[in-house]
Design a protein around this motif. Structure first.
Motif, mmCIF file in Angstrom:
data_model
loop_
_atom_site.group_PDB
_atom_site.id
_atom_site.type_symbol
_atom_site.label_atom_id
_atom_site.label_comp_id
_atom_site.label_asym_id
_atom_site.label_seq_id
_atom_site.Cartn_x
_atom_site.Cartn_y
_atom_site.Cartn_z
ATOM 1 N N ALA A 127 0.827 -1.209 0.000
ATOM 2 C CA ALA A 127 0.000 0.000 0.000
ATOM 3 C C ALA A 127 0.862 1.260 0.000
ATOM 4 N N VAL A 128 1.947 1.243 0.766
ATOM 5 C CA VAL A 128 2.856 2.401 0.822
ATOM 6 C C VAL A 128 3.517 2.601 -0.538
ATOM 7 N N ASP A 129 3.952 1.514 -1.150
ATOM 8 C CA ASP A 129 4.532 1.612 -2.498
ATOM 9 C C ASP A 129 3.526 2.185 -3.489
ATOM 10 N N ALA A 130 2.292 1.702 -3.408
ATOM 11 C CA ALA A 130 1.268 2.168 -4.350
ATOM 12 C C ALA A 130 1.003 3.661 -4.165
ATOM 13 N N ALA A 131 1.016 4.114 -2.891
ATOM 14 C CA ALA A 131 0.733 5.523 -2.626
ATOM 15 C C ALA A 131 1.972 6.396 -2.836
ATOM 16 N N GLY A 132 3.164 5.788 -2.807
ATOM 17 C CA GLY A 132 4.408 6.558 -2.952
ATOM 18 C C GLY A 132 4.672 7.495 -1.791
ATOM 19 N N VAL A 133 4.131 7.161 -0.632
ATOM 20 C CA VAL A 133 4.291 8.007 0.556
ATOM 21 C C VAL A 133 5.568 7.600 1.302
ATOM 22 N N PRO A 134 6.397 8.567 1.750
ATOM 23 C CA PRO A 134 7.576 8.209 2.540
ATOM 24 C C PRO A 134 7.161 7.505 3.837
ATOM 25 N N LEU A 135 7.832 6.409 4.141
ATOM 26 C CA LEU A 135 7.534 5.639 5.357
ATOM 27 C C LEU A 135 8.670 5.815 6.362
ATOM 28 N N ALA A 137 8.906 3.187 -2.607
ATOM 29 C CA ALA A 137 8.621 4.355 -1.766
ATOM 30 C C ALA A 137 9.880 4.752 -0.985
ATOM 31 N N PRO A 138 10.062 6.069 -0.745
ATOM 32 C CA PRO A 138 11.185 6.506 0.097
ATOM 33 C C PRO A 138 10.961 6.060 1.545
ATOM 34 N N TRP A 139 12.036 5.838 2.280
ATOM 35 C CA TRP A 139 11.881 5.314 3.639
ATOM 36 C C TRP A 139 13.035 5.740 4.541
ATOM 37 N N VAL A 140 12.693 5.792 5.829
ATOM 38 C CA VAL A 140 13.688 5.950 6.894
ATOM 39 C C VAL A 140 13.384 4.890 7.938
#
Lengths: 378, 378
Positions: free
Chosen positions: A181-189, A215-218
């Protein structure tokens, strides 16, 4: 005179509770302190060997420590190298840096409900609007609610492993769904993972960030729960596109982290951090079980709770509405510190809850504190 | 994806220079590193005695250290007690906290021209508009310019003692006038004082904040220049009205500073910080004199400069316009790192300048580096 953000600096309720909780004779279930017995005490001979800690160091951290952290992250399924690692002055600093990177007035941030208090406070300071997703203590976040919050979020903050305060641990399948879902939305996690090593009933599933495809991530972790919080050392590992910005923000925040701590912790990693953790887990397991027993005996008919499989807290829900702030004040007078649950919500919660820490009190203190609490409630 | 402030994160020129400067064989006049010989190395026996550093500590700092810092501040004419002291993870953190307290987009900040680079970068990150006041290397800031900038300023940032980069030290009378002007304007004054102890030709006048009657103020200092930067410890002392906000901002930034460093530095204060400084001053004085000699011999006809009476830098002004960035690149190829002066300005400066550090190179390296610079310029 002050910047507008200062109006959003949250009241000092929690600071007040923690200050009161540290008074001699108070049994504290309020904080999140490691057991004194579990603290890592470096060998004095190790301290003597530290001769390269005194000059200015690199903003990113000591190269060997970054290598060691990258190796640990890869072992958790996070494809990364040392260039993606930033050593932090405690993982609270990672929250400050990520806030600076992403959050300004009106930035929409997906948070769990309940969520880690100090992260919410930092996000709020920088102007976040919150998109809370309820985390059920048994089933976790509802997939549909999560997805719809994600659709309008600009940043998602999750603590999927032994969440503070709920204790919930996302199972592998749920992590897979969330990553997709995060990948689909492209929202940083932003995945915060300070409790992973404190697993009492088997290891937690691999982090969510390692399951992302684009998706970008930290991802961040801490040595405060496994070694010693007084050394103030944590780390983050990030998507390569974020590392240069986070490094400059770190430089502007404190130039670099304490080099003495970095070398002490590097030595601990080389000499067996995991062995140290294996030694302290029985202490925590005993205390967790003592609190579970005491809760059952003293409050069994008034509250519901799950026995946490990791971390440092019980999340206790009252079956009927209770003024937990009034209870907190009366409990303090009776020498017991507790944390009202509403402090962990960005909106008014549906249930009356308490967060109770079991790591810092002995089994006898847990029994005594719970008895006092029960007598206040009856 | 990012917050707007990230567009204001300044380019990494300085980071690049400093990274290049740390390559083996490069003679570096670029950074602000203490001499290796001057670094404080704690006695291993002291390290062994530290047994109370491992648990979480107080956000404000260790009580005994706060008392010791307050006593030092009082000795400098700053009426204060320990409750006004906040221990910092290096004085860079103080710049971050003060930025958060006062600065949002459009906040007008009075700065010296030239000014301390890393402070300007932090203020800019938070959205400051600058009101630069030219600091003449001989006469300091012009009183009238200072006053008119102060009239529209919302915060004033000054480094009156052995200023980085100009080396200028405000005399007592000028400090009195500035204090009166700041009081009249009611503008918060942020006085940054990391170099005070590095006084080669007599002590500097007392800080400006101690001369204020009603304006809010923050005073900060560092143990990086006198003891060891790797320990990342500084402090601030503030007007009582600012302390609660700064404490909460500190808590949100890193919970508290490293306790091991705090106890090591407390021991150094108790065992004679000032004796340690007295021992290292001759090293610095010799290097300063070596750079003055080398400048005279190699560049005497091309530049003007004042011999600094404290701090770590020469501020060198070319008599004719020079492309200092091109010079910097050519110097690096020749194995010498220098810092272009325009990096220290918020507007385009009138003169071509360099900042040259003398503390980190031996007298022989200073001679060799200056000879190489001269050969590039001829």
């Amino acid at each position: 005179m002050f910047a507008k953000r200062i109006e959003r600096l949250t009241s000092s309720l929690v600071r007040d509770i923690l200050a009161a909780a540290s008074r001699p004779g108070v049994i504290s279930f309020a904080g999140g302190l490691p057991a004194e017995e579990a603290l890592y005490r470096p060998d004095p001979a190790q301290l003597q060997s530290l001769q390269h800690c005194w000059q200015y160091g690199q903003t990113e951290g000591e190269p060997q420590l970054r290598e060691a952290i990258a190796a640990e992250a890869r072992a958790l399924g996070i494809a990364c190298d040392a260039s993606q690692v930033l050593v932090l002055s405690g993982s609270q600093q990672g929250i400050d840096l990520v806030s600076k990177l992403f959050i300004e007035e009106g930035t929409r941030v997906l948070v769990e409900a309940p969520a880690y208090l100090a992260a919410v406070q930092s996000f709020r300071l920088f102007g976040a609007d919150f998109l809370p997703v309820t985390v059920d203590p048994v089933t976790g976040p509802d997939a549909q609610s999560f997805k719809s919050a994600l659709d309008s979020a600009q940043l998602a903050y999750l603590t999927p492993t032994f969440q503070n305060p709920s204790g919930y641990c996302y199972p592998a399948e749920q992590r897979e769904h969330i990553a997709a879902a995060v990948d689909a939305a492209g929202v940083p996690l932003f995945e915060d993972d300070p409790y992973r090593e404190l697993a009492f009933d088997g290891a937690a599933p691999q982090p969510i960030v390692g399951r992302l495809k684009n998706a970008p991530w930290v991802y961040q972790g801490s040595f405060s729960k496994t070694l010693a919080p007084g050394l103030r050392l944590g780390f983050l590992v990030a998507h390569p596109a974020l590392v240069p910005h986070l490094t400059r923000l770190k430089q502007a925040a404190d130039l670099h982290s304490n080099r003495l701590s970095q070398h002490l912790i590097l030595q601990a990693l080389q000499n067996g951090l995991h062995e140290h953790v294996a030694q302290i887990l029985p202490v925590y397991r005993e205390r967790r079980d003592a609190m579970a027993d005491a809760l059952t005996r003293h409050l069994g008919d008034l509250v519901s709770w799950q026995k946490p499989v990791g971390g440092l807290f019980f999340w206790v829900r009252f079956k009927q509405a209770v003024d937990t702030h009034a209870l907190m004040r009366r409990a303090l007078e009776a020498g017991v510190a507790i944390m009202p649950g509403d402090a962990f919500y960005t909106t008014t919660p549906e249930h009356s809850c308490l967060r109770l820490n079991f790591s810092h009190s002995s089994p006898a203190e847990i029994e005594e504190g719970m008895a006092r609490l029960a007598s206040l409630l009856r």
